[in-house]
Motif scaffolding. Sequence first.
Motif, mmCIF file in Angstrom:
data_model
loop_
_atom_site.group_PDB
_atom_site.id
_atom_site.type_symbol
_atom_site.label_atom_id
_atom_site.label_comp_id
_atom_site.label_asym_id
_atom_site.label_seq_id
_atom_site.Cartn_x
_atom_site.Cartn_y
_atom_site.Cartn_z
ATOM 1 N N GLY A 1 0.807 -1.221 0.000
ATOM 2 C CA GLY A 1 0.000 0.000 0.000
ATOM 3 C C GLY A 1 0.839 1.269 0.000
ATOM 4 N N SER A 2 2.146 1.126 -0.175
ATOM 5 C CA SER A 2 3.042 2.279 -0.151
ATOM 6 C C SER A 2 3.582 2.558 -1.542
ATOM 7 N N THR A 3 4.050 3.773 -1.729
ATOM 8 C CA THR A 3 4.709 4.140 -2.964
ATOM 9 C C THR A 3 6.009 4.819 -2.610
ATOM 10 N N PHE A 4 7.100 4.356 -3.211
ATOM 11 C CA PHE A 4 8.386 4.976 -2.942
ATOM 12 C C PHE A 4 9.281 4.774 -4.148
ATOM 13 N N ALA A 5 10.323 5.576 -4.213
ATOM 14 C CA ALA A 5 11.287 5.480 -5.294
ATOM 15 C C ALA A 5 12.674 5.657 -4.696
ATOM 16 N N ILE A 6 13.637 4.968 -5.266
ATOM 17 C CA ILE A 6 14.998 5.036 -4.769
ATOM 18 C C ILE A 6 15.903 5.415 -5.924
ATOM 19 N N GLY A 7 16.809 6.336 -5.689
ATOM 20 C CA GLY A 7 17.776 6.719 -6.708
ATOM 21 C C GLY A 7 17.649 8.182 -7.062
ATOM 22 N N SER A 8 18.691 8.712 -7.666
ATOM 23 C CA SER A 8 18.737 10.153 -7.931
ATOM 24 C C SER A 8 17.706 10.614 -8.956
ATOM 25 N N HIS A 9 17.288 9.741 -9.864
ATOM 26 C CA HIS A 9 16.304 10.119 -10.883
ATOM 27 C C HIS A 9 14.990 9.346 -10.729
ATOM 28 N N ALA A 10 14.793 8.776 -9.578
ATOM 29 C CA ALA A 10 13.604 7.959 -9.351
ATOM 30 C C ALA A 10 12.359 8.829 -9.249
ATOM 31 N N ARG A 11 11.240 8.257 -9.671
ATOM 32 C CA ARG A 11 9.954 8.952 -9.605
ATOM 33 C C ARG A 11 8.895 7.938 -9.206
ATOM 34 N N ALA A 12 8.135 8.243 -8.201
ATOM 35 C CA ALA A 12 7.090 7.339 -7.746
ATOM 36 C C ALA A 12 5.731 7.911 -8.106
ATOM 37 N N VAL A 13 4.884 7.069 -8.697
ATOM 38 C CA VAL A 13 3.524 7.460 -9.031
ATOM 39 C C VAL A 13 2.613 6.427 -8.408
ATOM 40 N N SER A 14 1.606 6.872 -7.707
ATOM 41 C CA SER A 14 0.727 5.941 -7.011
ATOM 42 C C SER A 14 -0.714 6.152 -7.436
ATOM 43 N N HIS A 15 -1.390 5.046 -7.708
ATOM 44 C CA HIS A 15 -2.815 5.074 -8.042
ATOM 45 C C HIS A 15 -3.481 3.906 -7.325
ATOM 46 N N HIS A 16 -3.447 3.923 -6.019
ATOM 47 C CA HIS A 16 -4.000 2.818 -5.240
ATOM 48 C C HIS A 16 -5.519 2.850 -5.248
ATOM 49 N N GLY A 17 -6.126 1.755 -5.701
ATOM 50 C CA GLY A 17 -7.555 1.566 -5.554
ATOM 51 C C GLY A 17 -8.463 2.211 -6.575
ATOM 52 N N THR A 18 -8.048 3.250 -7.263
ATOM 53 C CA THR A 18 -8.926 3.892 -8.225
ATOM 54 C C THR A 18 -8.186 4.124 -9.533
ATOM 55 N N ALA A 19 -8.923 4.062 -10.602
ATOM 56 C CA ALA A 19 -8.341 4.364 -11.905
ATOM 57 C C ALA A 19 -8.251 5.878 -12.050
ATOM 58 N N PRO A 20 -7.182 6.367 -12.678
ATOM 59 C CA PRO A 20 -7.064 7.802 -12.870
ATOM 60 C C PRO A 20 -8.164 8.333 -13.797
ATOM 61 N N ALA A 21 -8.567 9.556 -13.562
ATOM 62 C CA ALA A 21 -9.621 10.174 -14.378
ATOM 63 C C ALA A 21 -9.085 10.462 -15.781
ATOM 64 N N ARG A 22 -9.955 10.272 -16.777
ATOM 65 C CA ARG A 22 -9.585 10.558 -18.166
ATOM 66 C C ARG A 22 -10.608 11.526 -18.739
ATOM 67 N N ASP A 23 -10.126 12.478 -19.540
ATOM 68 C CA ASP A 23 -11.048 13.404 -20.192
ATOM 69 C C ASP A 23 -11.641 12.740 -21.436
ATOM 70 N N GLU A 24 -12.602 13.390 -22.056
ATOM 71 C CA GLU A 24 -13.314 12.823 -23.203
ATOM 72 C C GLU A 24 -12.363 12.535 -24.369
ATOM 73 N N ALA A 25 -11.414 13.428 -24.623
ATOM 74 C CA ALA A 25 -10.471 13.220 -25.728
ATOM 75 C C ALA A 25 -9.619 11.978 -25.475
ATOM 76 N N THR A 26 -9.216 11.759 -24.243
ATOM 77 C CA THR A 26 -8.419 10.584 -23.913
ATOM 78 C C THR A 26 -9.254 9.320 -24.010
ATOM 79 N N GLU A 27 -10.516 9.394 -23.608
ATOM 80 C CA GLU A 27 -11.427 8.246 -23.755
ATOM 81 C C GLU A 27 -11.570 7.873 -25.226
ATOM 82 N N GLN A 28 -11.701 8.881 -26.090
ATOM 83 C CA GLN A 28 -11.827 8.623 -27.524
ATOM 84 C C GLN A 28 -10.537 8.019 -28.078
#
Length: 119
Positions: free
Chosen positions: A17-44
């Motif tokens: 249930g955690s999000t973490f990143a290790i390293g000088s260029h690391a990037r952590a993105v977390s989407h626990h439990g829900t799908a990210p919202a998409r606009d109409e253009a992205t849905e199409q």
Amino acid sequence: MTDPHDEPSVTLGNVSGSTFAIGSHARAVSHHGTAPARDEATEQLLAAVRELRADLTRVRGTDRTAALDAELAGAEEEITATGQAGPTRRERLRALLADSQSLLNVLASAGTVAGLLGR
């Protein structure tokens, strides 16, 4: 010879249930439990990507169609995971689609014929 006890170390406990990143260029993105919202253009775009992937299964495969399908699959995964297709992904797709123009003309013409037959 170096003593292994002199080396730096990291200890991680329970990270579910955690999000973490290790390293000088690391990037952590977390989407626990829900799908990210998409606009109409992205849905199409997602619907069109899925449709084109389905169409590609109906044509004889080549290196170009395999590359296009792989990039379309990546775009589908990216949209599903993040809610968008990033600019780099979009540019790669544009380039592959331009390289596959003759294939796309065949698919578009088949759609035109099917539309005319439905009248």
